[in-house]
Write a protein that holds these residues in place. Structure first.
Motif, PDB file in Angstrom:
ATOM      1  N   ARG A  26       0.820  -1.213   0.000  1.00 44.86           N
ATOM      2  CA  ARG A  26       0.000   0.000   0.000  1.00 44.86           C
ATOM      3  C   ARG A  26       0.856   1.266   0.000  1.00 44.86           C
ATOM      4  N   LYS A  27       1.956   1.238   0.726  1.00 40.52           N
ATOM      5  CA  LYS A  27       2.797   2.435   0.801  1.00 40.52           C
ATOM      6  C   LYS A  27       3.491   2.744  -0.525  1.00 40.52           C
ATOM      7  N   TRP A  28       3.537   1.764  -1.430  1.00 37.59           N
ATOM      8  CA  TRP A  28       4.202   1.964  -2.713  1.00 37.59           C
ATOM      9  C   TRP A  28       3.273   2.593  -3.747  1.00 37.59           C
ATOM     10  N   LYS A  29       1.998   2.666  -3.439  1.00 39.83           N
ATOM     11  CA  LYS A  29       1.043   3.205  -4.419  1.00 39.83           C
ATOM     12  C   LYS A  29       1.362   4.655  -4.768  1.00 39.83           C
ATOM     13  N   MET A  30       1.691   5.462  -3.772  1.00 34.96           N
ATOM     14  CA  MET A  30       1.975   6.871  -4.031  1.00 34.96           C
ATOM     15  C   MET A  30       3.231   7.028  -4.893  1.00 34.96           C
ATOM     16  N   LYS A  31       4.213   6.160  -4.693  1.00 32.43           N
ATOM     17  CA  LYS A  31       5.425   6.229  -5.517  1.00 32.43           C
ATOM     18  C   LYS A  31       5.104   5.911  -6.975  1.00 32.43           C
ATOM     19  N   TYR A  32       4.250   4.926  -7.173  1.00 31.39           N
ATOM     20  CA  TYR A  32       3.831   4.588  -8.533  1.00 31.39           C
ATOM     21  C   TYR A  32       3.082   5.760  -9.171  1.00 31.39           C
ATOM     22  N   LEU A  33       2.127   6.330  -8.449  1.00 33.26           N
ATOM     23  CA  LEU A  33       1.344   7.442  -8.992  1.00 33.26           C
ATOM     24  C   LEU A  33       2.233   8.648  -9.279  1.00 33.26           C
ATOM     25  N   LEU A  34       3.196   8.901  -8.394  1.00 31.46           N
ATOM     26  CA  LEU A  34       4.130  10.009  -8.604  1.00 31.46           C
ATOM     27  C   LEU A  34       4.961   9.776  -9.866  1.00 31.46           C
ATOM     28  N   ALA A  35       5.436   8.534 -10.043  1.00 30.53           N
ATOM     29  CA  ALA A  35       6.250   8.208 -11.211  1.00 30.53           C
ATOM     30  C   ALA A  35       5.472   8.354 -12.502  1.00 30.53           C
ATOM     31  N   VAL A  36       4.185   8.014 -12.471  1.00 31.57           N
ATOM     32  CA  VAL A  36       3.360   8.065 -13.680  1.00 31.57           C
ATOM     33  C   VAL A  36       2.916   9.498 -13.991  1.00 31.57           C
ATOM     34  N   ARG A  37       2.505  10.238 -12.953  1.00 31.16           N
ATOM     35  CA  ARG A  37       1.918  11.563 -13.180  1.00 31.16           C
ATOM     36  C   ARG A  37       2.961  12.686 -13.232  1.00 31.16           C
ATOM     37  N   PHE A  38       4.043  12.502 -12.471  1.00 31.28           N
ATOM     38  CA  PHE A  38       5.082  13.538 -12.426  1.00 31.28           C
ATOM     39  C   PHE A  38       6.455  12.882 -12.621  1.00 31.28           C
ATOM     40  N   PRO A  39       6.707  12.346 -13.796  1.00 32.47           N
ATOM     41  CA  PRO A  39       7.936  11.567 -14.016  1.00 32.47           C
ATOM     42  C   PRO A  39       9.216  12.368 -13.778  1.00 32.47           C
ATOM     43  N   ASN A  40       9.235  13.652 -14.147  1.00 33.82           N
ATOM     44  CA  ASN A  40      10.453  14.447 -13.952  1.00 33.82           C
ATOM     45  C   ASN A  40      10.761  14.632 -12.465  1.00 33.82           C
ATOM     46  N   LEU A  41       9.733  14.907 -11.686  1.00 32.56           N
ATOM     47  CA  LEU A  41       9.915  15.038 -10.245  1.00 32.56           C
ATOM     48  C   LEU A  41      10.373  13.718  -9.642  1.00 32.56           C
ATOM     49  N   PHE A  42       9.777  12.628 -10.102  1.00 25.83           N
ATOM     50  CA  PHE A  42      10.146  11.307  -9.604  1.00 25.83           C
ATOM     51  C   PHE A  42      11.630  11.039  -9.860  1.00 25.83           C
ATOM     52  N   GLU A  43      12.118  11.368 -11.059  1.00 18.71           N
ATOM     53  CA  GLU A  43      13.526  11.145 -11.395  1.00 18.71           C
ATOM     54  C   GLU A  43      14.423  11.990 -10.506  1.00 18.71           C
ATOM     55  N   LEU A  44      14.029  13.214 -10.223  1.00 20.59           N
ATOM     56  CA  LEU A  44      14.824  14.080  -9.344  1.00 20.59           C
ATOM     57  C   LEU A  44      14.916  13.497  -7.933  1.00 20.59           C
ATOM     58  N   LEU A  45      13.806  12.973  -7.435  1.00 19.99           N
ATOM     59  CA  LEU A  45      13.804  12.379  -6.102  1.00 19.99           C
ATOM     60  C   LEU A  45      14.670  11.119  -6.056  1.00 19.99           C
ATOM     61  N   ILE A  46      14.623  10.319  -7.112  1.00 23.26           N
ATOM     62  CA  ILE A  46      15.461   9.117  -7.181  1.00 23.26           C
ATOM     63  C   ILE A  46      16.929   9.495  -7.153  1.00 23.26           C
ATOM     64  N   GLU A  47      17.304  10.508  -7.929  1.00 24.29           N
ATOM     65  CA  GLU A  47      18.694  10.950  -7.982  1.00 24.29           C
ATOM     66  C   GLU A  47      19.138  11.515  -6.635  1.00 24.29           C
TER      67      GLU A  47
END
Length: 350
Positions: free
Chosen positions: A319-340
Motif C-alpha cells: 500500500r505504501k508503494w502506491k503513491m510512488k507509482y502514482l508520482l512516477a506516472v503523473r510527475f515523471p520528472n519530479l520522480f527522477e529528481l527524487l530518485i537521484e
C-alpha cells in the motif's frame, strides 16, 4: 588461465546449458551460435521445445553437434516446467539456466571455471551482467538507454566477493550484489535439483531471481564484478499481454512465500522478510511504471492492466508503494529528481 582442453577426457561434460524455446527459431539459432564461441568447450546444451510441432528441430539438426540435445514437450508446459525438464536431463556437475535470447560472453565458462579453482567449496559462481535495450520503445519505459546498460555493483571491475549461504539472500535483496542474470554463472547441479529448479509458484515473473536466491542460500556464492553476459529486451519478451497481468498480481505474495518455505532452516533469516518486501515493492513499481509509460507513449488504454494495478496495491505491504507509482506516472520528472537525490544521499552515507 586454465585450459578447457584439460577437461576433454571426461565422459560427461563439466557444465550443461539448460534451455527452453517456443517458436523462435532465429533466436535459438543465434543463441546456439553464441554458445559455440565459448573458449571453454567442455559443455552440453539441453533444449526442451514447448512447440509440439517441433519447429526448432531443424535448427538444432543444422548444427550437427553432439553437444546439443533436443526434446519436444508433449504439450506447451509453459516456461517454468519446460526449463525444469531440461535441468532434469543434465548429468554434469554444474548447470547454467539460460534463455534462447540472452547471450553470454565467450569467456563466461572459462572465467567461472577459474573461480571454482581459486575459491573452492561454494555452490554458485557468478559474474555480473548488462542489459541491452534494442529500441526506444522498450528503453524509455524502463528508464534505460538504447544499447548496452551496465548492471554491475558500484565496485572496481573484477572485484571478487564471497557470500556464505546465510549472507547471500540478504546481499541479494538489499541490492548489494548488483543486478544478477541467472545465465551469467554456474550452479552445482545437485543444488539446482534440490531447490526444485526454477520456482513454480504460478507466475514466470521473478522466477530467475528466486532460483538464484535459493541456490545461493545452500552453499554460498562467489561473485565477480565483471559482466559475463547480457539480457536483451527487444519487445517480444516485454510482458504486455493481458494474460500476464494476472500473473503479475500473483508475484508479491507467492514468490516471497515460495522462497521462505525453501530457505535452509539451519540459517537465521531474521529481518529478511522486510528486505524481500522492499525489493518486491520496488520491482512492482518499476514494472507497473514501465507498462504504463509504454501504454501512454503508444496512446493506448488497457482497463485490464489498470484493474490489476489497483488490485496489487491493495496488498497490505504494498500500500505504501502506491503513491510512488502514482508520482512516477503523473510527475515523471519530479520522480527522477527524487530518485537521484536519494542515490546521492546513499552515496554520501557510504
Amino acid at each position: 588461465m586454465s585450459s578447457s582442453n584439460e577437461q576433454k577426457h571426461n565422459t560427461s561434460p563439466w557444465v550443461t546449458f539448460c534451455m527452453t524455446t517456443y517458436k523462435r527459431p532465429d533466436f535459438l539459432r543465434d543463441q546456439i551460435n553464441e554458445l559455440f564461441k565459448q573458449t571453454f568447450t567442455d559443455f552440453a546444451i539441453i533444449i526442451h521445445d514447448n512447440d509440439t510441432t517441433a519447429s526448432a528441430k531443424s535448427v538444432v539438426e543444422s548444427f550437427n553437434d553432439p553437444r546439443v540435445q533436443y526434446f519436444t514437450n508433449e504439450e506447451n508446459l509453459g516456461m517454468v516446467k519446460s526449463f525444469n525438464r531440461s535441468l532434469a536431463r543434465a548429468t554434469s556437475p554444474y548447470v547454467v539456466m539460460i534463455t534462447d535470447d540472452d547471450p553470454v560472453y565467450p569467456d563466461m565458462l572459462q572465467t567461472v571455471y577459474d573461480l571454482t579453482i581459486q575459491y573452492p567449496g561454494f555452490g554458485m559462481y557468478y559474474g555480473g551482467c548488462n542489459i541491452m535495450y534494442n529500441n526506444p520503445e522498450v528503453a524509455k519505459p524502463s528508464r534505460g538507454k538504447v544499447g548496452m546498460n551496465s548492471c554491475l555493483a558500484d565496485l572496481p571491475i573484477d572485484t571478487v566477493r564471497t557470500f556464505s549461504g546465510q549472507q547471500f539472500p540478504f546481499a541479494f535483496f538489499s541490492g548489494e550484489t548488483g543486478h544478477m542474470l541467472w545465465s551469467c554463472g554456474i550452479v552445482k547441479r545437485e543444488i539446482a535439483l534440490a531447490v526444485d529448479g526454477m520456482p513454480d509458484f504460478g507466475s514466470p515473473y521473478n522466477t530467475d531471481f528466486g532460483y538464484m536466491v535459493l541456490c545461493g542460500a545452500r552453499e554460498g556464492v562467489v561473485l565477480l564484478n565483471r559482466a559475463l553476459g547480457h539480457q536483451v529486451v527487444h519487445g517480444a519478451n516485454y510482458g504486455f499481454t493481458e494474460s500476464d497481468f494476472e500473473k503479475f498480481y500473483i508475484v508479491p505474495e507467492a514468490w516471497i512465500a515460495w522462497i521462505q518455505q525453501r530457505l535452509p532452516q539451519k540459517n537465521d533469516y531474521t529481518g529478511l522478510q522486510k528486505l524481500m518486501e522492499e525489493y518486491t515493492g520496488r520491482w512492482v513499481v518499476a514494472y507497473a511504471m514501465s507498462i504504463k509509460r509504454y501504454l501512454n507513449d503508444k496512446k493506448l488504454t488497457n482497463d485490464n492492466f489498470n484493474k490489476f494495478v489497483r488490485k496489487i496495491f491493495r496488498i497490505s505491504y504494498l500500500r505504501k508503494w502506491k503513491m510512488k507509482y502514482l508520482l512516477a506516472v503523473r510527475f515523471p520528472n519530479l520522480f527522477e529528481l527524487l530518485i537521484e537525490a536519494k542515490r546521492r544521499m546513499f552515496d554520501r552515507k557510504r
